[in-house]
Design a protein around this motif. Structure first.
Motif, short mmCIF file in Angstrom:
data_model
loop_
_atom_site.label_atom_id
_atom_site.label_comp_id
_atom_site.label_asym_id
_atom_site.label_seq_id
_atom_site.Cartn_x
_atom_site.Cartn_y
_atom_site.Cartn_z
N GLY A 1 61.51 58.06 15.49
CA GLY A 1 61.14 56.65 15.44
C GLY A 1 59.67 56.42 15.69
O GLY A 1 59.03 55.63 14.98
N VAL A 2 59.11 57.10 16.68
CA VAL A 2 57.68 56.93 16.97
C VAL A 2 56.83 57.50 15.84
O VAL A 2 55.81 56.92 15.44
CB VAL A 2 57.34 57.61 18.31
CG1 VAL A 2 55.83 57.63 18.54
CG2 VAL A 2 58.04 56.90 19.46
N ALA A 3 57.23 58.65 15.30
CA ALA A 3 56.45 59.28 14.23
C ALA A 3 56.43 58.43 12.97
O ALA A 3 55.41 58.38 12.26
CB ALA A 3 57.02 60.67 13.92
N LEU A 4 57.53 57.75 12.68
CA LEU A 4 57.62 56.96 11.45
C LEU A 4 57.28 55.49 11.66
O LEU A 4 57.31 54.71 10.69
CB LEU A 4 59.03 57.06 10.86
CG LEU A 4 59.46 58.46 10.41
CD1 LEU A 4 60.85 58.43 9.81
CD2 LEU A 4 58.46 59.04 9.40
N LEU A 5 56.95 55.10 12.88
CA LEU A 5 56.63 53.71 13.15
C LEU A 5 55.45 53.20 12.31
O LEU A 5 55.51 52.08 11.79
CB LEU A 5 56.36 53.51 14.64
CG LEU A 5 56.18 52.07 15.12
CD1 LEU A 5 57.45 51.27 14.85
CD2 LEU A 5 55.83 52.03 16.61
N PRO A 6 54.35 53.97 12.16
CA PRO A 6 53.27 53.48 11.29
C PRO A 6 53.72 53.21 9.85
O PRO A 6 53.25 52.27 9.22
CB PRO A 6 52.24 54.61 11.35
CG PRO A 6 52.49 55.27 12.66
CD PRO A 6 53.97 55.20 12.85
N TRP A 7 54.63 54.05 9.32
CA TRP A 7 55.15 53.79 7.99
C TRP A 7 55.94 52.48 7.95
O TRP A 7 55.87 51.73 6.98
CB TRP A 7 56.06 54.94 7.54
CG TRP A 7 55.37 55.93 6.65
CD1 TRP A 7 54.95 55.73 5.38
CD2 TRP A 7 55.03 57.28 6.98
NE1 TRP A 7 54.36 56.87 4.87
CE2 TRP A 7 54.41 57.84 5.84
CE3 TRP A 7 55.20 58.07 8.10
CZ2 TRP A 7 53.95 59.16 5.80
CZ3 TRP A 7 54.75 59.38 8.07
CH2 TRP A 7 54.13 59.90 6.94
N GLY A 8 56.69 52.22 8.99
CA GLY A 8 57.49 51.01 9.01
C GLY A 8 56.67 49.74 9.13
O GLY A 8 57.08 48.69 8.64
N LEU A 9 55.51 49.83 9.79
CA LEU A 9 54.69 48.64 10.01
C LEU A 9 53.55 48.51 9.01
O LEU A 9 52.91 47.45 8.95
CB LEU A 9 54.10 48.67 11.43
CG LEU A 9 55.12 48.60 12.57
CD1 LEU A 9 54.40 48.70 13.91
CD2 LEU A 9 55.92 47.31 12.50
N ALA A 10 53.28 49.53 8.23
CA ALA A 10 52.17 49.48 7.27
C ALA A 10 52.42 48.40 6.24
O ALA A 10 53.50 48.30 5.65
CB ALA A 10 52.01 50.84 6.59
#
Length: 329
Positions: free
Chosen positions: A118-127
């Motif tokens: 979740g933390v690793a993919l958080l930037p992808w989710g918020l980009a």
């Protein structure tokens, strides 16, 4: 928590453009199957930990104990899930104490993998979302939004550095809780934890697919590009719900994170509210079906199953008509 999430969900739904609620049931079955498939790697890790502790439990028996144990998380504290899993391997090659310990360690590995994903993919989710633009004002966050691979690398390096420490803690805890006869066989090397985290990480991909199917089921226009965001949201929301021991099954906490992380995406929007509710219902129904099926199909231990584990199991009681050969007794 539920009241707060409900208030937030109603506000989000009212602020969004009003449109008829469309339900596409065809997506519900693949959502449930993907969710159940996502726990198969965790079952494998559970069985691997049992083997490291000197237990020999078949994969089908481990799956039965694991899926039935899911129902225990709906009791506040969630510890009943570990008790169920430990109890259901008794007489099938395992003992209660070691089974409960292995279940607890697997849970920590699985939830740790979910949080890391979740933390690793958080930037992808918020980009590219409004939430990402608001967070861009914080130092360093805009840099991560533009270079999401750096977040993945940072999580990977941090996990690798933590593995030796976690392995030592897991081994020390296992040695204290395992039976005296099995303590010398209990060793959790960093490589074992690394394999467990990698396997559970694959499982979270399937959980993300399940969430993506639920978004489609409620009429969302989620595309393939939204899949990474769903994987990260599913891992982060479930791990946070697990950490909230006061919430049975993480109810409220999981939904809050799903709504906040998915609603800013163009392909989801207000559908995040309905998707979070449908996801809860689909996952619960899948757990009930899998637990009922496995419990009754495997209710009788297979022929030749030992009464306990290979190490640390109590001996069979003597027969009632057994005669002690020692004189005078």
């Amino acid at each position: 928590m539920v009241a707060f999430v409900g208030w937030r969900a109603v506000g989000l739904w009212e602020d969004a453009a009003r449109r008829p609620f469309d339900l596409h049931p065809v997506w519900l079955l693949p959502a449930g199957l993907a969710y159940l498939a996502g726990w198969l790697p965790s079952v494998w890790v559970f069985r691997l930990l049992l083997e490291r502790a000197g237990q020999r439990v078949g994969y089908a028996d481990a799956a039965r104990a694991y899926y039935c144990g899911h129902l225990g998380k709906y009791v506040p504290g969630k510890a009943l899930a570990l008790v169920i899993r430990g109890r259901l391997i008794v007489g099938r090659g395992g003992t209660f104490g070691v089974g409960t310990l292995a279940a607890g360690l697997e849970t920590l590995i699985s939830m740790g993998a979910g949080a890391a994903v979740g933390v690793a993919l958080l930037p992808w989710g918020l980009a590219g979302t409004e939430a990402g633009e608001r967070l861009d004002r914080f130092p360093g966050f805009g840099f991560l939004l533009e270079r999401p691979l750096i977040a993945v690398a940072a999580v990977a390096v941090g996990t690798a550095l933590a593995l030796p420490v976690l392995a030592a803690l897991f081994t020390r805890l296992a040695v204290k809780l395992a039976p005296a006869e099995a303590r010398e066989a209990v060793r959790f090397a960093p490589g074992v934890l690394a394999v467990g985290l990698a396997a559970c990480g694959v499982g979270w991909v399937w959980h993300g697919i399940s969430l993506w199917c639920c978004v489609r089921a409620v009429g969302g226009t989620a595309e393939a590009a939204d899949l990474l965001a769903c994987v990260g949201a599913a891992g982060l929301a479930t791990a946070a719900g697990f950490a909230a021991v006061f919430a049975p099954g993480g109810v409220g906490v999981r939904e809050a994170i799903l709504i906040e992380t998915l609603s800013p995406r163009a392909g989801v929007g207000a559908s995040a509210v309905a998707a979070a509710v449908v996801l809860r219902l689909v996952w619960l129904a899948s757990e009930l079906c899998a637990a009922a099926l496995l419990y009754y199909v495997r209710r009788v231990p297979p022929a030749g199953s030992p009464p306990g584990s290979r190490a640390g199991s109590p001996p069979d009681p003597p027969a009632a008509d057994a005669v002690d050969p020692r004189p005078g007794l």
